[in-house]
Design a protein around this motif. Structure first.
Motif, PDB file in Angstrom:
ATOM      1  N   GLY A  53       0.752  -1.168  -0.088  1.00 20.66           N
ATOM      2  CA  GLY A  53      -0.070   0.081  -0.058  1.00 20.66           C
ATOM      3  C   GLY A  53       0.868   1.278   0.030  1.00 20.66           C
ATOM      4  N   GLY A  54       1.970   1.311  -0.182  1.00 16.39           N
ATOM      5  CA  GLY A  54       2.714   2.646  -0.143  1.00 16.39           C
ATOM      6  C   GLY A  54       4.394   2.224  -0.098  1.00 16.39           C
ATOM      7  N   LEU A  55       4.966   3.193   0.507  1.00 18.37           N
ATOM      8  CA  LEU A  55       6.546   3.168   0.716  1.00 18.37           C
ATOM      9  C   LEU A  55       6.737   3.871   2.211  1.00 18.37           C
ATOM     10  CD1 LEU A  55       7.533   5.171  -2.512  1.00 18.37           C
ATOM     11  CD2 LEU A  55       7.668   2.891  -2.174  1.00 18.37           C
ATOM     12  N   VAL A  56       7.879   3.175   2.557  1.00 12.95           N
ATOM     13  CA  VAL A  56       8.318   3.738   3.932  1.00 12.95           C
ATOM     14  C   VAL A  56       9.761   4.489   3.751  1.00 12.95           C
ATOM     15  CG1 VAL A  56       9.133   3.126   6.349  1.00 12.95           C
ATOM     16  CG2 VAL A  56       7.277   2.058   5.349  1.00 12.95           C
ATOM     17  N   TRP A  57       9.845   5.775   4.004  1.00 12.87           N
ATOM     18  CA  TRP A  57      11.075   6.471   4.052  1.00 12.87           C
ATOM     19  C   TRP A  57      11.751   6.595   5.316  1.00 12.87           C
ATOM     20  CZ3 TRP A  57      13.443   8.511  -0.398  1.00 12.87           C
ATOM     21  CH2 TRP A  57      12.454   8.457  -1.748  1.00 12.87           C
ATOM     22  N   THR A  58      12.944   6.361   5.428  1.00 12.54           N
ATOM     23  CA  THR A  58      13.729   6.557   6.765  1.00 12.54           C
ATOM     24  C   THR A  58      15.044   7.235   6.638  1.00 12.54           C
ATOM     25  OG1 THR A  58      12.906   4.367   7.247  1.00 12.54           O
ATOM     26  CG2 THR A  58      14.683   5.165   8.706  1.00 12.54           C
ATOM     27  N   ASN A  59      15.353   8.067   7.407  1.00 14.52           N
ATOM     28  CA  ASN A  59      16.599   8.671   7.139  1.00 14.52           C
ATOM     29  C   ASN A  59      17.602   8.392   8.533  1.00 14.52           C
ATOM     30  OD1 ASN A  59      16.040  10.358   9.722  1.00 14.52           O
ATOM     31  ND2 ASN A  59      15.978  12.487   8.636  1.00 14.52           N
ATOM     32  N   GLY A  60      18.794   8.723   8.623  1.00 17.09           N
ATOM     33  CA  GLY A  60      19.774   8.382   9.441  1.00 17.09           C
ATOM     34  C   GLY A  60      19.587   8.933  11.149  1.00 17.09           C
ATOM     35  N   ALA A  61      18.660  10.101  11.240  1.00 12.01           N
ATOM     36  CA  ALA A  61      18.089  10.312  12.429  1.00 12.01           C
ATOM     37  C   ALA A  61      16.805   9.748  13.124  1.00 12.01           C
ATOM     38  CB  ALA A  61      17.823  11.846  12.248  1.00 12.01           C
ATOM     39  N   GLY A  62      16.484   8.851  12.455  1.00  4.78           N
ATOM     40  CA  GLY A  62      15.380   7.935  12.959  1.00  4.78           C
ATOM     41  C   GLY A  62      13.986   8.453  12.292  1.00  4.78           C
ATOM     42  N   LEU A  63      13.987   9.571  11.586  1.00  2.00           N
ATOM     43  CA  LEU A  63      12.641   9.923  11.167  1.00  2.00           C
ATOM     44  C   LEU A  63      12.098   9.032  10.118  1.00  2.00           C
ATOM     45  CD1 LEU A  63      13.194  13.571  10.685  1.00  2.00           C
ATOM     46  CD2 LEU A  63      11.990  12.497  12.490  1.00  2.00           C
ATOM     47  N   VAL A  64      10.786   8.646  10.217  1.00  2.00           N
ATOM     48  CA  VAL A  64      10.429   7.597   9.220  1.00  2.00           C
ATOM     49  C   VAL A  64       9.013   8.239   8.873  1.00  2.00           C
ATOM     50  CG1 VAL A  64       9.129   5.394   9.194  1.00  2.00           C
ATOM     51  CG2 VAL A  64      10.920   5.611  10.610  1.00  2.00           C
ATOM     52  N   PHE A  65       8.821   8.244   7.309  1.00  3.92           N
ATOM     53  CA  PHE A  65       7.490   8.856   7.051  1.00  3.92           C
ATOM     54  C   PHE A  65       6.989   7.551   6.053  1.00  3.92           C
ATOM     55  CE2 PHE A  65       9.700  12.575   7.379  1.00  3.92           C
ATOM     56  CZ  PHE A  65       8.672  13.340   7.755  1.00  3.92           C
ATOM     57  N   VAL A  66       5.756   7.401   6.450  1.00  4.17           N
ATOM     58  CA  VAL A  66       4.681   6.463   5.268  1.00  4.17           C
ATOM     59  C   VAL A  66       4.099   7.054   4.454  1.00  4.17           C
ATOM     60  CG1 VAL A  66       3.069   4.390   5.560  1.00  4.17           C
ATOM     61  CG2 VAL A  66       4.750   4.733   7.336  1.00  4.17           C
ATOM     62  N   VAL A  67       4.255   6.631   3.157  1.00  4.99           N
ATOM     63  CA  VAL A  67       3.717   7.705   2.010  1.00  4.99           C
ATOM     64  C   VAL A  67       2.663   6.399   1.471  1.00  4.99           C
ATOM     65  CG1 VAL A  67       4.139   8.800  -0.023  1.00  4.99           C
ATOM     66  CG2 VAL A  67       5.624   8.687   1.791  1.00  4.99           C
ATOM     67  N   THR A  68       1.384   6.943   1.282  1.00  2.24           N
ATOM     68  CA  THR A  68       0.640   6.359   0.487  1.00  2.24           C
ATOM     69  C   THR A  68      -0.198   7.018  -0.671  1.00  2.24           C
ATOM     70  OG1 THR A  68      -1.373   6.751   1.563  1.00  2.24           O
ATOM     71  CG2 THR A  68      -0.223   4.937   2.785  1.00  2.24           C
ATOM     72  N   PRO A  69      -0.640   6.507  -1.653  1.00  2.00           N
ATOM     73  CA  PRO A  69      -1.245   7.433  -2.662  1.00  2.00           C
ATOM     74  C   PRO A  69      -2.071   8.375  -2.269  1.00  2.00           C
ATOM     75  CG  PRO A  69      -1.483   5.164  -3.067  1.00  2.00           C
ATOM     76  CD  PRO A  69      -0.913   5.015  -1.803  1.00  2.00           C
ATOM     77  N   THR A  70      -2.717   8.446  -1.008  1.00  3.38           N
ATOM     78  CA  THR A  70      -3.504   9.175  -0.404  1.00  3.38           C
ATOM     79  C   THR A  70      -3.021  10.406   0.872  1.00  3.38           C
ATOM     80  OG1 THR A  70      -4.692   7.822   0.885  1.00  3.38           O
ATOM     81  CG2 THR A  70      -5.556   8.159  -1.470  1.00  3.38           C
ATOM     82  N   SER A  71      -1.802   9.602   1.372  1.00  5.31           N
ATOM     83  CA  SER A  71      -1.325  10.624   2.528  1.00  5.31           C
ATOM     84  C   SER A  71       0.007  10.446   2.930  1.00  5.31           C
ATOM     85  CB  SER A  71      -2.287  10.157   3.796  1.00  5.31           C
ATOM     86  OG  SER A  71      -2.128   8.777   4.172  1.00  5.31           O
ATOM     87  N   THR A  72       0.573  11.067   3.754  1.00  6.84           N
ATOM     88  CA  THR A  72       1.913  10.871   4.317  1.00  6.84           C
ATOM     89  C   THR A  72       1.744  10.932   5.633  1.00  6.84           C
ATOM     90  OG1 THR A  72       3.117  11.970   2.377  1.00  6.84           O
ATOM     91  CG2 THR A  72       4.378  11.971   4.488  1.00  6.84           C
ATOM     92  N   ARG A  73       2.311   9.895   6.515  1.00  7.92           N
ATOM     93  CA  ARG A  73       2.195   9.923   7.836  1.00  7.92           C
ATOM     94  C   ARG A  73       3.737  10.140   8.482  1.00  7.92           C
ATOM     95  NH1 ARG A  73      -2.478  10.650  10.212  1.00  7.92           N
ATOM     96  NH2 ARG A  73      -2.297   9.272  11.645  1.00  7.92           N
ATOM     97  N   ALA A  74       3.993  10.691   9.590  1.00  9.03           N
ATOM     98  CA  ALA A  74       5.431  10.634   9.916  1.00  9.03           C
ATOM     99  C   ALA A  74       5.370   9.977  11.371  1.00  9.03           C
ATOM    100  CB  ALA A  74       5.815  12.192  10.532  1.00  9.03           C
ATOM    101  N   TYR A  75       6.467   9.344  11.639  1.00  6.61           N
ATOM    102  CA  TYR A  75       6.524   8.576  12.720  1.00  6.61           C
ATOM    103  C   TYR A  75       7.886   8.849  13.292  1.00  6.61           C
ATOM    104  CZ  TYR A  75       2.550   5.937  11.270  1.00  6.61           C
ATOM    105  OH  TYR A  75       1.449   5.722  10.568  1.00  6.61           O
ATOM    106  N   GLY A  76       8.361   8.559  14.503  1.00  8.20           N
ATOM    107  CA  GLY A  76       9.780   8.402  15.123  1.00  8.20           C
ATOM    108  C   GLY A  76       9.917  10.053  15.367  1.00  8.20           C
TER     109      GLY A  76
END
Length: 103
Positions: A53-76
């Motif tokens: 259902g989407g993509l999980v983007w992660t950076n070295g500082a521990g930020l995580v973004f879940v991107v779906t066709p209809t939204s972006t959610r931040a975690y961490g």
């Protein structure tokens, strides 16, 4: 951004020293990314992995973004472990924002 205006990204990078390890240019390993996102991934600033259902983007500082066709959610929070994204959110991107907040 419409996929027609995107660059094709290898989800698993092609291994030039050992091509048998993967990163092949096959349908299962490519997907569209806008030029900006493709560049930040290619330069190692962020990693990206496909999930249902989407993509999980992660950076070295521990930020995580879940991107779906209809939204972006931040975690961490930087320098803390990021939680695994909710499979329910990824499988049901059409859920309303209030229902997603409760996950």
């Amino acid at each position: 951004m419409p996929a027609a205006k995107c660059e094709l990204d290898h989800r698993v990078a092609y291994d030039h020293t050992n091509p048998e390890r993967g990163g092949w240019t096959i349908v299962e390993n490519i997907g569209p990314l806008c030029k900006r996102d493709h560049d930040i991934k290619s330069h190692g600033h962020w990693t990206c992995r496909p999930v249902p259902g989407g993509l999980v983007w992660t950076n070295g500082a521990g930020l995580v973004f879940v991107v779906t066709p209809t939204s972006t959610r931040a975690y961490g929070i930087p320098n803390t472990p990021a939680p695994e994204p909710s499979p329910l959110l990824l499988a049901n991107p059409a859920l309303g924002e209030q229902e997603n907040e409760d996950l």
